[in-house]
Write a protein that holds these residues in place. Sequence first.
Motif, PDB file in Angstrom:
ATOM      1  N   ASN A  37      22.733   7.210 -27.762  1.00 44.88           N
ATOM      2  CA  ASN A  37      21.464   7.910 -27.613  1.00 44.88           C
ATOM      3  C   ASN A  37      21.073   7.968 -26.139  1.00 44.88           C
ATOM      4  O   ASN A  37      20.771   6.929 -25.547  1.00 44.88           O
ATOM      5  N   PRO A  38      21.075   9.139 -25.519  1.00 45.07           N
ATOM      6  CA  PRO A  38      20.737   9.219 -24.093  1.00 45.07           C
ATOM      7  C   PRO A  38      19.277   8.883 -23.799  1.00 45.07           C
ATOM      8  O   PRO A  38      18.926   8.648 -22.653  1.00 45.07           O
ATOM      9  N   MET A  39      18.440   8.838 -24.833  1.00 45.99           N
ATOM     10  CA  MET A  39      17.015   8.579 -24.619  1.00 45.99           C
ATOM     11  C   MET A  39      16.632   7.149 -24.985  1.00 45.99           C
ATOM     12  O   MET A  39      15.482   6.868 -25.302  1.00 45.99           O
ATOM     13  N   ASP A  40      17.597   6.224 -24.926  1.00 41.85           N
ATOM     14  CA  ASP A  40      17.227   4.821 -25.075  1.00 41.85           C
ATOM     15  C   ASP A  40      17.057   4.234 -23.669  1.00 41.85           C
ATOM     16  O   ASP A  40      17.067   4.943 -22.686  1.00 41.85           O
ATOM     17  N   SER A  41      16.918   2.956 -23.564  1.00 39.60           N
ATOM     18  CA  SER A  41      16.635   2.355 -22.253  1.00 39.60           C
ATOM     19  C   SER A  41      17.903   1.914 -21.524  1.00 39.60           C
ATOM     20  O   SER A  41      17.862   0.993 -20.723  1.00 39.60           O
ATOM     21  N   SER A  42      19.009   2.579 -21.771  1.00 44.54           N
ATOM     22  CA  SER A  42      20.289   2.234 -21.141  1.00 44.54           C
ATOM     23  C   SER A  42      20.592   3.163 -19.967  1.00 44.54           C
ATOM     24  O   SER A  42      19.979   4.212 -19.821  1.00 44.54           O
ATOM     25  N   LEU A  43      21.553   2.755 -19.165  1.00 44.53           N
ATOM     26  CA  LEU A  43      22.084   3.606 -18.101  1.00 44.53           C
ATOM     27  C   LEU A  43      23.484   4.052 -18.491  1.00 44.53           C
ATOM     28  O   LEU A  43      24.239   3.292 -19.103  1.00 44.53           O
ATOM     29  N   TYR A  44      23.823   5.273 -18.119  1.00 49.41           N
ATOM     30  CA  TYR A  44      25.132   5.849 -18.430  1.00 49.41           C
ATOM     31  C   TYR A  44      25.780   6.286 -17.124  1.00 49.41           C
ATOM     32  O   TYR A  44      25.205   7.071 -16.375  1.00 49.41           O
ATOM     33  N   ILE A  45      26.990   5.785 -16.876  1.00 48.48           N
ATOM     34  CA  ILE A  45      27.673   6.009 -15.606  1.00 48.48           C
ATOM     35  C   ILE A  45      28.851   6.954 -15.812  1.00 48.48           C
ATOM     36  O   ILE A  45      29.640   6.781 -16.733  1.00 48.48           O
ATOM     37  N   PHE A  46      28.969   7.920 -14.909  1.00 43.47           N
ATOM     38  CA  PHE A  46      30.040   8.900 -14.939  1.00 43.47           C
ATOM     39  C   PHE A  46      30.684   8.969 -13.563  1.00 43.47           C
ATOM     40  O   PHE A  46      30.003   8.848 -12.550  1.00 43.47           O
ATOM     41  N   GLY A  47      31.989   9.189 -13.528  1.00 40.40           N
ATOM     42  CA  GLY A  47      32.690   9.299 -12.259  1.00 40.40           C
ATOM     43  C   GLY A  47      33.437  10.614 -12.155  1.00 40.40           C
ATOM     44  O   GLY A  47      33.753  11.240 -13.167  1.00 40.40           O
ATOM     45  N   ASN A  48      33.725  11.001 -10.923  1.00 39.75           N
ATOM     46  CA  ASN A  48      34.523  12.213 -10.710  1.00 39.75           C
ATOM     47  C   ASN A  48      36.007  11.852 -10.729  1.00 39.75           C
ATOM     48  O   ASN A  48      36.387  10.686 -10.845  1.00 39.75           O
ATOM     49  N   ARG A  49      36.851  12.846 -10.633  1.00 39.60           N
ATOM     50  CA  ARG A  49      38.293  12.632 -10.736  1.00 39.60           C
ATOM     51  C   ARG A  49      38.828  11.774  -9.585  1.00 39.60           C
ATOM     52  O   ARG A  49      39.700  10.941  -9.781  1.00 39.60           O
ATOM     53  N   ARG A  50      38.312  11.950  -8.376  1.00 35.29           N
ATOM     54  CA  ARG A  50      38.793  11.180  -7.221  1.00 35.29           C
ATOM     55  C   ARG A  50      38.219   9.771  -7.170  1.00 35.29           C
ATOM     56  O   ARG A  50      38.646   8.958  -6.357  1.00 35.29           O
ATOM     57  N   ARG A  51      37.231   9.502  -8.014  1.00 40.10           N
ATOM     58  CA  ARG A  51      36.575   8.192  -8.110  1.00 40.10           C
ATOM     59  C   ARG A  51      35.890   7.766  -6.813  1.00 40.10           C
ATOM     60  O   ARG A  51      35.779   6.588  -6.513  1.00 40.10           O
ATOM     61  N   ASP A  52      35.410   8.742  -6.050  1.00 36.94           N
ATOM     62  CA  ASP A  52      34.639   8.389  -4.858  1.00 36.94           C
ATOM     63  C   ASP A  52      33.147   8.640  -5.065  1.00 36.94           C
ATOM     64  O   ASP A  52      32.345   8.378  -4.184  1.00 36.94           O
ATOM     65  N   ARG A  53      32.777   9.130  -6.262  1.00 39.11           N
ATOM     66  CA  ARG A  53      31.380   9.404  -6.578  1.00 39.11           C
ATOM     67  C   ARG A  53      31.069   8.972  -8.003  1.00 39.11           C
ATOM     68  O   ARG A  53      31.925   9.064  -8.878  1.00 39.11           O
ATOM     69  N   VAL A  54      29.836   8.530  -8.188  1.00 38.24           N
ATOM     70  CA  VAL A  54      29.344   8.247  -9.536  1.00 38.24           C
ATOM     71  C   VAL A  54      27.987   8.909  -9.710  1.00 38.24           C
ATOM     72  O   VAL A  54      27.241   9.098  -8.746  1.00 38.24           O
ATOM     73  N   LYS A  55      27.713   9.277 -10.951  1.00 39.05           N
ATOM     74  CA  LYS A  55      26.390   9.740 -11.354  1.00 39.05           C
ATOM     75  C   LYS A  55      25.930   8.816 -12.470  1.00 39.05           C
ATOM     76  O   LYS A  55      26.722   8.454 -13.349  1.00 39.05           O
ATOM     77  N   ILE A  56      24.672   8.455 -12.417  1.00 39.81           N
ATOM     78  CA  ILE A  56      24.078   7.584 -13.430  1.00 39.81           C
ATOM     79  C   ILE A  56      22.845   8.278 -13.971  1.00 39.81           C
ATOM     80  O   ILE A  56      21.997   8.730 -13.193  1.00 39.81           O
ATOM     81  N   ILE A  57      22.764   8.383 -15.289  1.00 42.69           N
ATOM     82  CA  ILE A  57      21.538   8.917 -15.880  1.00 42.69           C
ATOM     83  C   ILE A  57      20.888   7.830 -16.712  1.00 42.69           C
ATOM     84  O   ILE A  57      21.547   6.933 -17.234  1.00 42.69           O
ATOM     85  N   GLY A  58      19.585   7.930 -16.796  1.00 42.49           N
ATOM     86  CA  GLY A  58      18.814   6.999 -17.609  1.00 42.49           C
ATOM     87  C   GLY A  58      17.482   7.615 -17.972  1.00 42.49           C
ATOM     88  O   GLY A  58      16.967   8.484 -17.268  1.00 42.49           O
ATOM     89  N   TRP A  59      16.954   7.176 -19.084  1.00 40.86           N
ATOM     90  CA  TRP A  59      15.666   7.656 -19.601  1.00 40.86           C
ATOM     91  C   TRP A  59      14.634   6.576 -19.376  1.00 40.86           C
ATOM     92  O   TRP A  59      14.856   5.422 -19.724  1.00 40.86           O
ATOM     93  N   ASP A  60      13.476   6.915 -18.797  1.00 41.08           N
ATOM     94  CA  ASP A  60      12.436   5.913 -18.550  1.00 41.08           C
ATOM     95  C   ASP A  60      11.244   6.037 -19.488  1.00 41.08           C
ATOM     96  O   ASP A  60      10.230   5.397 -19.301  1.00 41.08           O
ATOM     97  N   GLY A  61      11.349   6.874 -20.508  1.00 41.19           N
ATOM     98  CA  GLY A  61      10.260   7.047 -21.466  1.00 41.19           C
ATOM     99  C   GLY A  61       9.525   8.359 -21.292  1.00 41.19           C
ATOM    100  O   GLY A  61       8.933   8.871 -22.232  1.00 41.19           O
ATOM    101  N   SER A  62       9.580   8.912 -20.086  1.00 43.43           N
ATOM    102  CA  SER A  62       8.908  10.188 -19.850  1.00 43.43           C
ATOM    103  C   SER A  62       9.845  11.264 -19.311  1.00 43.43           C
ATOM    104  O   SER A  62       9.474  12.422 -19.245  1.00 43.43           O
ATOM    105  N   GLY A  63      11.040  10.869 -18.919  1.00 41.92           N
ATOM    106  CA  GLY A  63      11.996  11.825 -18.393  1.00 41.92           C
ATOM    107  C   GLY A  63      13.274  11.142 -17.950  1.00 41.92           C
ATOM    108  O   GLY A  63      13.365   9.919 -17.934  1.00 41.92           O
ATOM    109  N   PHE A  64      14.264  11.953 -17.598  1.00 42.63           N
ATOM    110  CA  PHE A  64      15.545  11.429 -17.149  1.00 42.63           C
ATOM    111  C   PHE A  64      15.535  11.178 -15.650  1.00 42.63           C
ATOM    112  O   PHE A  64      14.915  11.918 -14.885  1.00 42.63           O
ATOM    113  N   TRP A  65      16.236  10.153 -15.253  1.00 51.22           N
ATOM    114  CA  TRP A  65      16.564   9.875 -13.864  1.00 51.22           C
ATOM    115  C   TRP A  65      18.022  10.245 -13.669  1.00 51.22           C
ATOM    116  O   TRP A  65      18.846  10.007 -14.545  1.00 51.22           O
ATOM    117  N   LEU A  66      18.335  10.819 -12.532  1.00 53.06           N
ATOM    118  CA  LEU A  66      19.720  11.092 -12.171  1.00 53.06           C
ATOM    119  C   LEU A  66      19.965  10.466 -10.807  1.00 53.06           C
ATOM    120  O   LEU A  66      19.306  10.822  -9.821  1.00 53.06           O
TER     121      LEU A  66
END
Length: 117
Positions: A37-66
């Motif tokens: 569930n993307p709208m729980d209080s967890s963080l979700y980490i994603f990486g690109n193919r070269r593994r030099d970048r990550v994106k993290i999304i999380g829900w704080d109750g009122s909206g997503f953080w990226l």
Amino acid sequence: MFRFDENLKVYLHRDPVDFRYGMNSLSILVEQAMHLNPMDSSLYIFGNRRRDRVKIIGWDGSGFWLMTKRLETSRFIWPDRKTEVVALTSASLHALLDGDDITAIHRHPREEYLRVS
């Protein structure tokens, strides 16, 4: 604001993602590929193919953080697991974001740093 405390649930998507993805696409990926569930209080980490970048999304109750991080001189070390989703502790999240090899962290008998969900 997110605080990376020890009770935070963190999930790592093992496969690389297209880094043109924004919050909407990543939240759909959490739901459909990770079966979480993307709208729980967890963080979700994603990486690109070269593994030099990550994106993290999380829900704080009122909206997503990226959040995005790019390493300039090294690469993120991704766990080589057979599962689609890897659960991390907050300690391993901090190590990952510092550019450390989280697969080389030795487990203390009382603390599990890396666990597979």
